[in-house]
Design a protein around this motif. Structure first.
Motif, PDB file in Angstrom:
ATOM      1  N   ILE A  37       1.031  -1.256  -0.156  1.00  0.00           N
ATOM      2  CA  ILE A  37       0.756  -0.038   0.282  1.00  0.00           C
ATOM      3  C   ILE A  37       0.535   1.341  -0.304  1.00  0.00           C
ATOM      4  O   ILE A  37       1.830   0.958   1.136  1.00  0.00           O
ATOM      5  CB  ILE A  37      -1.171   0.373   1.615  1.00  0.00           C
ATOM      6  CG1 ILE A  37      -2.078  -1.750   1.262  1.00  0.00           C
ATOM      7  CG2 ILE A  37      -1.423   1.736   1.629  1.00  0.00           C
ATOM      8  CD1 ILE A  37      -3.024  -1.657   2.879  1.00  0.00           C
ATOM      9  N   PRO A  38       0.037   1.727  -1.131  1.00  0.00           N
ATOM     10  CA  PRO A  38       1.904   3.294  -0.879  1.00  0.00           C
ATOM     11  C   PRO A  38       1.780   4.002   0.423  1.00  0.00           C
ATOM     12  O   PRO A  38       0.144   4.575   0.400  1.00  0.00           O
ATOM     13  CB  PRO A  38       0.910   3.863  -2.605  1.00  0.00           C
ATOM     14  CG  PRO A  38       0.475   2.397  -2.957  1.00  0.00           C
ATOM     15  CD  PRO A  38       0.026   2.122  -2.130  1.00  0.00           C
ATOM     16  N   GLY A  39       2.843   5.037   0.355  1.00  0.00           N
ATOM     17  CA  GLY A  39       3.007   5.873   2.084  1.00  0.00           C
ATOM     18  C   GLY A  39       2.464   4.411   3.432  1.00  0.00           C
ATOM     19  O   GLY A  39       3.518   5.131   4.277  1.00  0.00           O
ATOM     20  N   ILE A  40       2.896   3.055   3.091  1.00  0.00           N
ATOM     21  CA  ILE A  40       2.736   2.131   4.240  1.00  0.00           C
ATOM     22  C   ILE A  40       4.008   1.070   3.679  1.00  0.00           C
ATOM     23  O   ILE A  40       4.793   1.196   3.417  1.00  0.00           O
ATOM     24  CB  ILE A  40       2.069   1.138   4.655  1.00  0.00           C
ATOM     25  CG1 ILE A  40       0.925   1.728   4.904  1.00  0.00           C
ATOM     26  CG2 ILE A  40       2.693   0.022   5.538  1.00  0.00           C
ATOM     27  CD1 ILE A  40      -0.478   0.954   4.942  1.00  0.00           C
ATOM     28  N   GLY A  41       5.575   2.081   4.811  1.00  0.00           N
ATOM     29  CA  GLY A  41       6.928   1.734   4.817  1.00  0.00           C
ATOM     30  C   GLY A  41       6.788  -0.224   6.171  1.00  0.00           C
ATOM     31  O   GLY A  41       6.221  -0.291   7.030  1.00  0.00           O
ATOM     32  N   ILE A  42       8.045  -0.536   6.053  1.00  0.00           N
ATOM     33  CA  ILE A  42       7.797  -1.876   6.775  1.00  0.00           C
ATOM     34  C   ILE A  42       8.367  -1.488   8.202  1.00  0.00           C
ATOM     35  O   ILE A  42       7.359  -1.861   9.205  1.00  0.00           O
ATOM     36  CB  ILE A  42       9.953  -1.924   6.844  1.00  0.00           C
ATOM     37  CG1 ILE A  42       9.934  -3.545   7.651  1.00  0.00           C
ATOM     38  CG2 ILE A  42      10.630  -0.894   7.097  1.00  0.00           C
ATOM     39  CD1 ILE A  42       8.927  -4.498   7.241  1.00  0.00           C
ATOM     40  N   LYS A  43       8.463  -0.209   8.681  1.00  0.00           N
ATOM     41  CA  LYS A  43       8.368   0.026  10.216  1.00  0.00           C
ATOM     42  C   LYS A  43       6.872   0.248  10.683  1.00  0.00           C
ATOM     43  O   LYS A  43       5.864   0.031  11.849  1.00  0.00           O
ATOM     44  CB  LYS A  43       8.602   1.365  10.835  1.00  0.00           C
ATOM     45  CG  LYS A  43       8.593   2.486  12.090  1.00  0.00           C
ATOM     46  CD  LYS A  43       9.066   3.285  12.256  1.00  0.00           C
ATOM     47  CE  LYS A  43       8.223   4.400  11.509  1.00  0.00           C
ATOM     48  NZ  LYS A  43       9.274   6.260  12.368  1.00  0.00           N
ATOM     49  N   THR A  44       5.941   0.907   9.467  1.00  0.00           N
ATOM     50  CA  THR A  44       4.097   0.715   9.792  1.00  0.00           C
ATOM     51  C   THR A  44       3.868  -0.689   9.970  1.00  0.00           C
ATOM     52  O   THR A  44       3.075  -1.096  10.653  1.00  0.00           O
ATOM     53  CB  THR A  44       4.129   1.823   9.178  1.00  0.00           C
ATOM     54  OG1 THR A  44       3.700   2.854   8.846  1.00  0.00           O
ATOM     55  CG2 THR A  44       2.513   1.876   9.379  1.00  0.00           C
ATOM     56  N   ALA A  45       4.516  -0.821   8.936  1.00  0.00           N
ATOM     57  CA  ALA A  45       3.896  -2.636   8.701  1.00  0.00           C
ATOM     58  C   ALA A  45       4.430  -3.545   9.838  1.00  0.00           C
ATOM     59  O   ALA A  45       3.138  -3.938  10.741  1.00  0.00           O
ATOM     60  CB  ALA A  45       4.465  -3.482   7.783  1.00  0.00           C
ATOM     61  N   VAL A  46       4.726  -3.941  10.763  1.00  0.00           N
ATOM     62  CA  VAL A  46       5.720  -4.360  11.496  1.00  0.00           C
ATOM     63  C   VAL A  46       5.528  -4.056  12.540  1.00  0.00           C
ATOM     64  O   VAL A  46       4.507  -4.494  13.513  1.00  0.00           O
ATOM     65  CB  VAL A  46       6.781  -4.658  11.621  1.00  0.00           C
ATOM     66  CG1 VAL A  46       8.081  -5.241  10.203  1.00  0.00           C
ATOM     67  CG2 VAL A  46       8.009  -3.506  12.175  1.00  0.00           C
ATOM     68  N   CYS A  47       4.716  -2.689  13.222  1.00  0.00           N
ATOM     69  CA  CYS A  47       4.585  -1.960  14.165  1.00  0.00           C
ATOM     70  C   CYS A  47       3.031  -2.514  14.072  1.00  0.00           C
ATOM     71  O   CYS A  47       2.852  -2.503  15.396  1.00  0.00           O
ATOM     72  CB  CYS A  47       4.708  -0.619  14.562  1.00  0.00           C
ATOM     73  SG  CYS A  47       5.958  -0.083  15.089  1.00  0.00           S
TER      74      CYS A  47
END
Length: 400
Positions: free
Chosen positions: A271-281
């Motif tokens: 999803i554009p705008g979601i990076g690995i930090k947001t995904a794992v948290c």
């Protein structure tokens, strides 16, 4: 026959009530330690496939959960809000001694399903993410303290770089907590110090520009005297901010490595705008999203389900419940802002919802509009994960 163990867990002890075919047969108390769990085991052993129910009370219930998992007992871990709602129909007073029988009676009446156990990775991710959130809170405090002390020793240094984040800035603050330290160097020597203050490659030209700017700021600064303790404090807080920042990066790397085989991580970052930090948290906070029966259940878990109140001719404005996971709510709020920013290049359905709400005359307040976008984001994520699909950016780019 039906055997039910209702367990009310507190910080150091647990009250336990045993019901057999709906009738109370025994009530006792244990300590939440090895000896207490041995006592519980002696009571559990005579019963064949007992039903065990307790409230999910955060860290307090974790030791009981781990014990039951170790001994291969199935159990029902119920949300405290659900437990309260179900017990209020027959419980008029709330005390520790009544909660355990109340939980057992609620199980006898409603026959809750046993808690489905998720992949152990989710259990490992959660404490790491909570530790990360603690560091987030700590770094905000340290940055605030650093700003306050620099306003005494060298406030102009905050205008040196475009951002007061990053190793270069924090290293320079530790080396030059007061303008007096800058004045000891000529521009050539100072530019070498700047070069040595960042692990990244930096050109000589940029280091000289930063050194020149640092000298200008030092000349503008009013030199305070007798601030030895304040200088030491400024260096300490700059070092702490840097240390915590590095720890945060390390925790994100650990979570990313731990969750690399979870399919929802790849789905989220599609999803554009979601990076690995947001995904794992986010994954660490809500666990296996497949366990929810609908996207509305996730809204309730996060605490963004709407409350509607009306009485007679009065109708209150709808607002979110906020009785859910505050960390997940905060992560989702920031995710929406990042998605909106990324949508300038790659449009998404989330951004379209946000834009429509903003253009609507009936929608007032940025927070309410973001909450509406969060609803759509959760619905999108839930659909993608259940169907094991990546986000299709072509649907909103005009290519499809």
């Amino acid at each position: 026959m039906e055997f039910i163990f209702g367990i009310d867990v507190s910080k150091t002890t647990s009250n336990i009530a045993i019901l057999v075919d709906g009738k109370p047969v025994k009530q006792f108390k244990i300590n939440n330690n090895a000896k207490g769990f041995e006592t519980l085991a002696k009571e559990l052993n005579p019963f064949k496939e007992p039903s065990i129910i307790f409230e999910s009370t955060g860290v307090y219930s974790r030791s009981l959960k781990n014990y039951l998992l170790h001994e291969n007992y199935r159990f029902t871990r119920i949300n405290p809000l659900r437990a309260k709602k179900d017990m209020d129909s027959f419980r008029h007073n709330k005390t520790d001694s009544l909660d355990a029988p109340g939980l057992a009676k609620a199980m006898s009446m409603h026959h809750y399903d046993p808690t489905e156990l998720s992949d152990p990775i989710y259990s490992k991710l959660h404490p790491l993410e909570r530790f990360y959130q603690e560091q987030n809170e700590d770094i905000v405090r340290e940055k605030d303290r650093l700003h306050k002390i620099l306003s005494i020793t060298f406030p102009e240094i905050e205008n040196l770089l475009s951002s007061t984040n990053g190793n270069l800035y924090w290293n320079l603050v530790q080396k030059f907590p007061s303008s007096d330290f800058v004045k000891k160097y000529d521009i050539y020597t100072l530019s070498k110090v700047v070069l040595q203050s960042t692990p990244k490659n930096m050109g000589v030209g940029r280091s000289q520009r930063i050194a020149s700017r640092l000298i200008e700021l030092a000349k503008e600064s009013f030199l305070m005297t007798n601030v030895d303790y304040e200088i030491r404090e400024a260096r300490y807080h700059a070092h702490e901010v840097q240390r915590i920042s590095h720890l945060k990066s390390q925790l994100i790397s650990e979570m990313a490595e731990l969750s690399k085989n979870l399919p929802e991580i790849k789905i989220l970052i599609s999803i554009p705008g979601i990076g690995i930090k947001t995904a794992v948290c986010l994954t660490a906070e809500w666990g296996d999203i497949r366990r929810f029966y609908s996207s509305n259940a996730i809204n309730a878990f996060v605490g963004i389900d709407l409350i509607h109140y009306e009485s007679g001719n009065y109708t209150a404005g709808e607002h979110i419940r906020k009785r859910g996971n505050a960390y997940a709510r905060k992560i989702l709020f920031k995710a929406i802002l990042n998605i909106i920013s990324a949508s300038k290049m790659i449009p998404t359905n989330i951004n379209l919802v946000y834009k429509r709400k903003r253009q609507s005359s009936g929608s007032k307040g940025t927070k309410k509009i973001v909450i509406s976008a969060i609803h759509h984001l959760i619905k999108t994520i839930y659909h993608l994960v259940l169907n094991n699909e990546m986000y299709d950016t072509k649907m909103f780019s005009g290519e499809h």
